[in-house]
Design a protein around this motif. Structure first.
Motif, short mmCIF file in Angstrom:
data_model
loop_
_atom_site.label_atom_id
_atom_site.label_comp_id
_atom_site.label_asym_id
_atom_site.label_seq_id
_atom_site.Cartn_x
_atom_site.Cartn_y
_atom_site.Cartn_z
N ALA A 163 61.84 31.70 47.50
CA ALA A 163 61.89 32.83 48.42
C ALA A 163 63.23 32.87 49.15
O ALA A 163 63.82 33.95 49.32
N ARG B 93 66.26 35.77 48.23
CA ARG B 93 66.79 36.68 49.23
C ARG B 93 68.28 36.43 49.51
O ARG B 93 68.87 37.10 50.35
N SER C 167 55.08 34.08 50.55
CA SER C 167 55.08 35.24 51.45
C SER C 167 55.27 34.82 52.90
O SER C 167 55.83 35.59 53.70
N THR D 90 59.05 34.86 53.06
CA THR D 90 59.67 36.18 52.97
C THR D 90 59.33 37.04 54.18
O THR D 90 60.19 37.78 54.67
N LEU E 5 61.56 35.90 56.95
CA LEU E 5 62.93 36.39 56.74
C LEU E 5 63.04 37.87 57.12
O LEU E 5 64.08 38.31 57.63
N ASP E 6 61.97 38.64 56.88
CA ASP E 6 61.99 40.06 57.26
C ASP E 6 62.19 40.25 58.76
O ASP E 6 62.69 41.28 59.20
#
Length: 206
Positions: free
Chosen positions: A83, A87, A116, A119, A122-123
């Motif tokens: 992940a 990214r 997830s 991720t 990270l969002d």
């Protein structure tokens, strides 16, 4: 030439849930393995009662490491690393702390949950793009040092170190593609009297 990458500006934490299991993901920017391991140790102390504290870090262009911490092999650390890499992140450590909710997720469910967790965190993170650069060493006579230092401080070039000896030496981080322009700027500023030596590669915020 090495490539650009993303890293975190500051640490970030986010919690997700999968079939009543809680997944708390914490991340931080790090400069090396020792710093990553210190962060991991701190999270494990803070969540000593958790079912698992799974970890991943990516350092530089090549070093990637994941740890499943007792989860089935390849279901936690590997998807966490993937992940981060997927990214475009490096110089980052992630710890996903799981509190078991009583329902088994299976291998596929664990891979999705740990991946997830990273991720989604990270969002919510503030990313910084790091671009290839060179450490350029600039040597000038003492009578020019003040002008050069003032010029550097007012410029976009990052001064990393100043050393006073028989001459004054500045260590300056310069973007890889800006080195020729930087050298020309220095020549104009010092009437060609500065000595310039291009050193090791590095990355700087771009």
């Amino acid at each position: 030439m090495s490539s650009s990458y993303l890293t975190l500006k500051t640490g970030v934490e986010h919690e997700t849930e999968a079939r009543r299991s809680r997944f708390v993901c914490a991340m931080a920017p790090v400069s090396g393995v020792e710093e990553a391991q210190e962060f991991i140790a701190g999270r494990r102390r803070a969540h000593a009662g958790a079912t698992h504290n799974c970890t991943a870090y990516v350092i530089g262009q090549r070093l990637q490491k994941g740890d499943d911490d007792g989860e089935p092999g390849g279901t936690a650390g590997t998807p966490m690393v993937q992940a981060l890499v997927g990214r475009g992140f490096s110089d980052v450590v992630a710890v996903v702390t799981r509190y078991f909710g009583g329902v088994l997720l299976g291998a596929g469910g664990l891979v999705r949950a740990y991946g997830s967790a990273v991720t989604e965190t990270l969002d919510r993170a503030e990313a910084v793009r790091m671009v290839p650069a060179r450490l350029v060493r600039v040597s000038v006579a003492h009578d020019q040092a003040g002008r050069v230092e003032n010029g550097l401080r007012a410029s976009r070039y990052a001064v990393r170190d100043v050393a006073y000896g028989s001459t004054v030496e500045f260590a300056v981080a310069v973007g890889e593609d800006e080195v020729p322009a930087f050298t020309a700027w220095l020549a104009t500023l010092t009437a060609g009297r500065a000595r310039v030596q291009t050193g090791e590669g590095m990355h700087v915020p771009g």
